[in-house]
Write a protein that holds these residues in place. Structure first.
Motif, mmCIF file in Angstrom:
data_model
loop_
_atom_site.group_PDB
_atom_site.id
_atom_site.type_symbol
_atom_site.label_atom_id
_atom_site.label_comp_id
_atom_site.label_asym_id
_atom_site.label_seq_id
_atom_site.Cartn_x
_atom_site.Cartn_y
_atom_site.Cartn_z
ATOM 1 N N THR A 182 105.317 44.412 35.746
ATOM 2 C CA THR A 182 104.044 43.752 36.228
ATOM 3 C C THR A 182 104.109 42.571 35.405
ATOM 4 O O THR A 182 103.231 41.489 35.808
ATOM 5 C CB THR A 182 102.807 44.560 35.979
ATOM 6 O OG1 THR A 182 102.926 45.812 36.631
ATOM 7 C CG2 THR A 182 101.614 44.023 36.322
ATOM 8 N N CYS A 183 104.678 42.533 33.971
ATOM 9 C CA CYS A 183 104.804 41.524 33.179
ATOM 10 C C CYS A 183 105.848 40.585 33.601
ATOM 11 O O CYS A 183 106.934 40.567 33.690
ATOM 12 C CB CYS A 183 105.109 41.958 31.827
ATOM 13 S SG CYS A 183 103.986 43.098 31.190
ATOM 14 N N CYS A 184 105.121 39.359 34.219
ATOM 15 C CA CYS A 184 106.205 38.148 34.551
ATOM 16 C C CYS A 184 105.107 36.914 34.409
ATOM 17 O O CYS A 184 104.058 36.862 34.432
ATOM 18 C CB CYS A 184 106.586 38.259 35.733
ATOM 19 S SG CYS A 184 105.251 38.482 37.005
ATOM 20 N N GLY A 185 105.833 35.798 33.929
ATOM 21 C CA GLY A 185 105.348 34.489 33.684
ATOM 22 C C GLY A 185 104.911 34.427 32.145
ATOM 23 O O GLY A 185 104.708 35.334 31.632
ATOM 24 N N GLU A 186 104.503 33.089 31.931
ATOM 25 C CA GLU A 186 104.253 32.853 30.385
ATOM 26 C C GLU A 186 102.812 33.272 30.269
ATOM 27 O O GLU A 186 102.793 33.860 28.866
ATOM 28 C CB GLU A 186 104.052 31.254 30.547
ATOM 29 C CG GLU A 186 104.116 30.756 28.976
ATOM 30 C CD GLU A 186 104.170 29.329 28.984
ATOM 31 O OE1 GLU A 186 104.071 28.871 27.864
ATOM 32 O OE2 GLU A 186 104.352 28.601 30.010
ATOM 33 N N VAL A 191 103.029 37.487 25.817
ATOM 34 C CA VAL A 191 102.269 38.394 24.214
ATOM 35 C C VAL A 191 102.325 39.763 24.654
ATOM 36 O O VAL A 191 102.761 40.695 24.105
ATOM 37 C CB VAL A 191 100.998 37.652 23.969
ATOM 38 C CG1 VAL A 191 100.637 38.426 22.743
ATOM 39 C CG2 VAL A 191 101.328 36.198 23.520
ATOM 40 N N LEU A 192 101.634 39.987 26.055
ATOM 41 C CA LEU A 192 101.532 41.615 26.600
ATOM 42 C C LEU A 192 102.605 42.065 26.584
ATOM 43 O O LEU A 192 102.886 43.295 26.150
ATOM 44 C CB LEU A 192 100.598 41.658 27.688
ATOM 45 C CG LEU A 192 100.391 42.875 28.362
ATOM 46 C CD1 LEU A 192 99.415 43.463 27.376
ATOM 47 C CD2 LEU A 192 99.375 42.615 29.581
ATOM 48 N N GLY A 193 103.971 41.405 27.055
ATOM 49 C CA GLY A 193 104.973 42.231 27.264
ATOM 50 C C GLY A 193 105.761 42.411 25.995
ATOM 51 O O GLY A 193 106.197 43.575 25.898
ATOM 52 N N GLN A 194 105.692 41.456 25.016
ATOM 53 C CA GLN A 194 106.168 41.708 23.501
ATOM 54 C C GLN A 194 105.285 42.961 23.154
ATOM 55 O O GLN A 194 106.097 43.872 22.261
ATOM 56 C CB GLN A 194 105.893 40.516 22.800
ATOM 57 C CG GLN A 194 107.001 39.470 23.193
ATOM 58 C CD GLN A 194 106.761 38.049 22.698
ATOM 59 O OE1 GLN A 194 105.433 37.875 22.313
ATOM 60 N NE2 GLN A 194 107.665 37.164 22.563
ATOM 61 N N SER A 195 104.256 43.026 23.178
ATOM 62 C CA SER A 195 103.178 44.155 22.847
ATOM 63 C C SER A 195 103.960 45.666 23.453
ATOM 64 O O SER A 195 104.206 46.420 22.688
ATOM 65 C CB SER A 195 101.856 44.192 23.118
ATOM 66 O OG SER A 195 101.476 42.975 22.396
ATOM 67 N N LEU A 213 112.946 45.777 30.678
ATOM 68 C CA LEU A 213 112.544 44.862 29.482
ATOM 69 C C LEU A 213 113.514 43.666 29.820
ATOM 70 O O LEU A 213 113.016 42.681 29.414
ATOM 71 C CB LEU A 213 112.869 45.557 28.170
ATOM 72 C CG LEU A 213 111.798 46.435 27.309
ATOM 73 C CD1 LEU A 213 112.339 47.301 26.312
ATOM 74 C CD2 LEU A 213 110.530 45.607 27.233
ATOM 75 N N ILE A 214 114.859 43.735 30.197
ATOM 76 C CA ILE A 214 115.556 42.744 30.100
ATOM 77 C C ILE A 214 115.024 41.686 31.361
ATOM 78 O O ILE A 214 114.903 40.590 31.368
ATOM 79 C CB ILE A 214 117.002 43.086 30.701
ATOM 80 C CG1 ILE A 214 117.752 43.535 29.500
ATOM 81 C CG2 ILE A 214 117.981 42.014 31.067
ATOM 82 C CD1 ILE A 214 119.117 44.444 29.537
ATOM 83 N N SER A 215 114.864 42.463 32.667
ATOM 84 C CA SER A 215 114.114 41.783 33.596
ATOM 85 C C SER A 215 112.890 40.946 33.298
ATOM 86 O O SER A 215 112.474 39.883 33.852
ATOM 87 C CB SER A 215 113.946 42.815 34.792
ATOM 88 O OG SER A 215 115.160 43.299 35.330
ATOM 89 N N MET A 216 111.878 41.741 32.516
ATOM 90 C CA MET A 216 110.997 41.067 31.986
ATOM 91 C C MET A 216 111.042 39.761 31.259
ATOM 92 O O MET A 216 110.413 38.800 31.611
ATOM 93 C CB MET A 216 110.074 41.963 31.075
ATOM 94 C CG MET A 216 108.686 41.610 30.632
ATOM 95 S SD MET A 216 107.796 42.602 29.373
ATOM 96 C CE MET A 216 109.000 42.346 27.920
ATOM 97 N N THR A 241 121.715 37.834 37.074
ATOM 98 C CA THR A 241 120.713 37.058 37.883
ATOM 99 C C THR A 241 119.871 36.286 36.919
ATOM 100 O O THR A 241 119.409 35.261 37.592
ATOM 101 C CB THR A 241 119.685 38.248 38.366
ATOM 102 O OG1 THR A 241 120.493 39.275 39.298
ATOM 103 C CG2 THR A 241 118.598 37.794 39.331
ATOM 104 N N GLY A 242 119.452 36.785 35.709
ATOM 105 C CA GLY A 242 118.808 35.659 34.938
ATOM 106 C C GLY A 242 119.538 34.505 34.608
ATOM 107 O O GLY A 242 119.043 33.417 34.689
#
Length: 703
Positions: A311-315, A319-323, A343-346, A378-379
Motif C-alpha cells: 500500500t505504501c507508494c509515492g513520496e 516516512v510511513l514506509g520507513q516506519s 520492501l524492495i518494491s516499496m 523492474t525498478g
C-alpha cells in the motif's frame, strides 16, 4: 489389565512421557503382543507426532491386522510421506491382509496431496478389482485425487460411480473444477447439489472464483444462499467472502461482511480485509486497519506485512514506509524473502533517491528468489539509469535462477529507453531461445523496443506471433507504436479490430488511440473517441486522455478549442494537462495565454524546471529579453536547476551516454577535435554555397 492399559493410553495422548511409561508397562506385562494394544500404542504415538516410535512398534508386532496397516499408512500420508505409505500399502496387499475402504481412501489421500496421477490410476484399478468403486468414502477419495491432479473429467466419471454421494463427494468434485477455474461447470454442479449437502467446504472454494467485477451479481446470489442456510458465521466462508467482494471492487460489501464477523475474527479475516483495501488502493483505510490490528494484539504474520507494504507508494508514504521497515526489523522478518521483496518494491516506488535503499536491501537479503531479482530489475528499468538495468540482467543470467518473462520484459523496456537496437535484437534472440517470444508481456516489450528503435515492421511481426490474441497490453503497445510513427489510420484500424474481436479495452487503449489521432492530425476522429469513452465504452476519461486531446487540438492550431475543452473538464486540470496546453500556446504564438498558464503552473509546481524553461523559450520567441532574464533570475533565487538532457549512442554493442559539454568519455579529446573539424567544414560549405548563389545571381543580372 487390558481395559486399564486402554484407559492409560487414552489419558496419555497429550504427554510423550506418559505414553512411553504406558508402553513400557504393556511390554513388562506381556500385553504388547496383543494386536489391539499395539494398535492403540501406534495410534497414540502417531497422534503425538512420533512416527518413528510408531513404526518401531509396528515392525516388532508378531501379528498384524488391517487396522495395524491402516494406522501406519494413515500416519505416513498425514505427514506427506507418500513413498513410505505406498510401500506399506503394497506390503499390506502382499501380506494377504484385507484391504478395505479405509486403506484405499488413506493411500488415495497421499496420492492426491503429492499429485502422483500414475499411482492414482493403479489404486483405481485395484479399487475396481476389489469392488469398492461405489463405496462413498473410496469414491470421494478417487474424486479428490483426480480433481487435485487436474483430471476433472476423470473426477466426474468417478463421482458418477458412487452409489450415494455426500457433501464430501460434491465438494471434492466442485473443488476440482474450481482448481482449473472452470466457473461455468463449478456453478452448474453447485446448482445440482441438495441444500442439505452444502457446507463451508462447498462455499469457500467457489468464492475464490468470484474475483472480477463482472461476477459481482453472482457473488451476491451466493451470499444470499449462505444467509439462507445460516452459514454466515462460518469463519472460512466469511474470510473467502471478504476477499471476493474486494476482488470484485466492492470494498463496502467486503467491510460489511468483515464487521459482521464480530469477535470471531481470526488472522485470516484481518489479512483478507487488509489485502482488500490494498488491492483497491484504499490506502487510508488500510493504514487504519493495520493500526487496529496492532491495538487488538493479534499476532501478525508475513502476509500482514506484505499487504500493508504494498500500500505504501509515492513520496507521501515514504516516512510511513520507513516506519514499517523498522517494525519489520523489530519483528525479525527482514530476512523473510517475501517481506524483503515487498520492501524492495516499496522503495522502488519512492523518489529516485530511494533506489539505493532498495539495492541495499537486495544485497543484504540472504535467500534471494526470482521475485527479488525481478523487483530490482523492474525498478532500474523504471527509474534508471537504464544501462544499470541491462547490466543487472546479465548478473541475473549468471545466477542459478532461470530468467522468466518478467525479467525479459523489464530489460527489453530498458533497451527501448536506450534505443539500442542491436542489444534489443540479442535479447530477442535469447527470449526466442527460452520460448518466451510469444508471451504477451515479452512480446509487448519487443513491440515497444522495435517501435522506439524505428523498426515498426519488426514490431508488427512480434505482434502477430503473440499466442494470446486477447492481450490488451499487446494491442495497446502496437497502437501506440503506429501512433509514434505517424500512422494514425493504422492505429484506428487496430482499434476497430480490438472492438470487433471483443478484446478488453482499458484507459491505456484510449490514451494510445488519442495519441495516434494527435500525431496524425485526425482531430474529428480523436474528439469523437474522447466523447464516446464513457457513454459507449463505459470507461471514464482520465487526465491523460484530456491531455492527449489538448495536444490533438494544439497540434492542429485550435488553441481556443483546447482552452474550451479544459474549461469543460469535470475535474480541475492537473499540471500534465496545463503543460500540454502551454506547449500548444507557444507553438501557435499565443504569448499572452502561454504567460497566464505558465504563471499558474509556477504557483502549483514552483520546483519544476519545465515551466521556467518553457516560459523562457516563449519570451525568446518574441525577443522579450528582459522578461526572459527575469524568469532565469526567479529560477536562480528559488534554487531550481534545469535537469540536463542526455543523449546516447550504441557503438559496438556498448551504450555511450553524454550531455552538453560532457568530457567524461575516455575519447573526449578526439570527439571534440572531430566536432571542430566538422564545424569548420560546415562553415566552409555554407560560404561556398553563398559564393555559388551570388555567382548565379550575377549570371541572371548579366543576362
Amino acid at each position: 489389565m487390558k481395559p486399564f492399559l486402554a484407559s492409560l493410553l487414552e489419558s496419555s495422548l497429550n504427554s510423550f512421557q506418559k505414553l512411553s511409561s504406558t508402553h513400557c508397562s504393556a511390554i513388562k506385562h506381556g500385553y504388547i503382543t496383543d494386536v489391539y494394544i499395539s494398535n492403540r500404542v501406534m495410534d497414540s504415538y502417531i497422534k503425538l507426532g512420533f512416527l518413528g516410535q510408531a513404526h518401531k512398534v509396528f515392525d516388532e508386532m508378531p501379528h498384524r491386522d488391517s487396522v495395524s496397516w491402516n494406522t501406519m499408512i494413515s500416519g505416513h500420508t498425514s505427514c506427506g510421506k507418500l513413498e513410505k505409505a505406498w510401500c506399506l500399502f503394497t506390503g499390506m496387499i502382499r501380506s494377504g491382509s484385507d484391504v478395505d475402504g479405509y486403506s484405499f481412501s488413506r493411500v488415495l489421500k497421499g496420492v492426491a496431496c503429492a499429485k502422483m496421477f500414475y499411482l492414482g490410476e493403479q489404486v483405481h484399478s485395484l479399487v475396481i478389482k476389489r469392488g469398492f468403486e461405489s463405496n462413498v468414502y473410496v469414491g470421494s477419495a478417487l474424486v479428490d485425487m483426480y480433481a487435485k491432479c487436474e483430471r476433472v473429467e476423470d473426477a466426474f466419471d468417478a463421482f458418477q460411480e458412487i452409489s450415494e454421494v455426500n457433501s464430501v463427494s460434491w465438494n471434492a468434485l466442485i473443488g476440482g473444477f474450481v482448481q482449473v477455474r472452470d466457473v461455468e461447470t463449478a456453478f452448474w454442479l453447485f446448482g445440482c447439489m441438495e441444500m442439505r449437502d452444502m457446507d463451508d467446504g462447498t462455499f469457500a472454494p467457489l468464492l475464490t472464483l468470484l474475483d472480477d467485477p463482472m461476477l459481482c451479481n453472482l457473488l451476491k446470489e451466493v451470499h444470499a444462499k449462505v444467509l439462507k442456510l445460516g452459514l454466515e458465521k462460518e469463519i472460512t466462508i466469511c474470510n473467502a467472502m471478504v476477499s471476493s467482494y474486494a476482488d470484485c471492487g466492492s470494498v463496502s460489501d467486503a467491510k460489511r461482511v468483515f464487521d459482521g464477523v464480530g469477535d470471531s475474527k481470526d488472522l485470516i479475516t484481518w489479512n483478507s480485509m487488509l489485502a482488500g483495501f490494498s488491492k483497491l488502493e484504499q490506502k487510508d483505510f488500510a493504514f487504519e486497519l493495520f493500526i487496529e490490528i496492532q491495538r487488538t494484539r493479534v499476532e501478525t504474520d508475513v502476509y500482514t506485512y506484505t499487504s500493508i507494504l504494498s500500500t505504501c507508494c509515492g513520496e507521501e508514504h515514504q516516512v510511513l514506509g520507513q516506519s514499517l521497515h523498522c517494525l519489520v526489523i523489530k519483528k525479525g522478518l527482514e530476512q523473510v524473502t517475501s517481506v524483503s521483496n515487498s520492501l524492495i518494491s516499496m522503495y522502488i516506488q519512492f523518489p529516485t533517491c530511494a533506489m539505493s535503499d532498495a539495492l541495499s536491501l537486495f544485497e543484504s537479503l540472504e535467500a534471494k528468489d526470482l521475485v527479488s531479482w525481478n523487483s530490482m530489475l523492474t525498478g532500474l528499468s523504471q527509474k534508471g539509469p537504464s544501462e544499470d538495468a541491462v547490466k543487472f540482467f546479465t548478473y541475473l543470467r549468471c545466477s542459478n535462477l532461470e530468467v522468466d518473462d518478467y525479467a525479459f520484459s523489464a530489460v527489453l523496456r530498458s533497451c527501448s529507453d536506450l534505443a539500442t537496437l542491436q542489444l534489443g535484437q540479442q535479447i530477442h534472440a535469447l527470449a526466442t531461445k527460452s520460448s518466451f517470444e510469444s508471451n504477451e508481456f515479452v512480446a509487448s516489450s519487443l513491440i515497444l523496443m522495435y517501435s522506439k528503435c524505428g523498426v515498426i515492421e519488426n514490431a508488427r511481426k512480434c505482434f502477430e506471433k503473440i499466442s494470446s490474441t486477447d492481450s490488451t497490453v499487446a494491442w495497446n503497445t502496437m497502437i501506440l507504436g503506429y501512433a509514434q510513427h505517424g500512422s494514425g489510420q493504422v492505429s484506428l484500424s487496430l482499434f476497430s479490430q480490438m472492438c470487433n474481436q471483443n478484446v478488453k479495452l482499458d484507459h491505456v487503449t484510449f490514451t494510445a488511440v488519442l495519441t495516434a489521432c494527435s500525431h496524425s492530425g485526425l482531430v474529428q476522429e480523436g474528439l469523437k473517441l474522447l466523447h464516446s469513452m464513457e457513454p459507449v465504452y463505459k470507461i471514464k476519461p482520465r487526465m491523460e486522455h484530456y491531455a492527449a486531446a489538448v495536444d490533438l487540438l494544439g497540434r492542429a492550431g485550435l488553441v481556443k478549442e483546447a482552452k474550451e475543452l479544459i474549461e469543460s473538464m469535470p475535474l480541475s486540470p492537473d499540471p500534465m494537462v496545463l503543460k500540454t496546453f502551454l506547449g500548444a500556446c507557444r507553438a501557435c504564438g499565443e504569448i499572452e495565454m502561454a504567460t497566464q498558464v505558465a504563471n499558474h503552473l509556477l504557483e502549483v509546481e514552483p520546483d519544476d524546471h519545465f515551466t521556467y524553461v518553457w516560459l523562457s523559450h516563449v519570451y525568446s520567441d518574441v525577443k522579450k529579453w528582459e522578461e526572459k532574464a527575469s524568469v532565469k533570475k526567479v529560477m536562480k533565487e528559488r534554487g531550481v536547476k534545469k535537469v540536463p538532457g542526455w543523449s546516447w549512442i550504441e557503438i559496438r554493442n556498448e551504450v555511450c551516454a553524454f550531455n552538453a559539454e560532457d568530457r567524461s568519455h575516455p575519447l573526449c579529446e578526439e570527439i571534440y577535435l572531430m566536432i571542430e573539424d566538422l564545424s569548420k567544414e560546415m562553415k566552409w560549405f555554407e560560404t561556398d554555397n553563398e559564393f555559388d548563389d551570388q555567382a548565379s545571381l550575377l549570371d541572371v543580372n548579366h543576362s
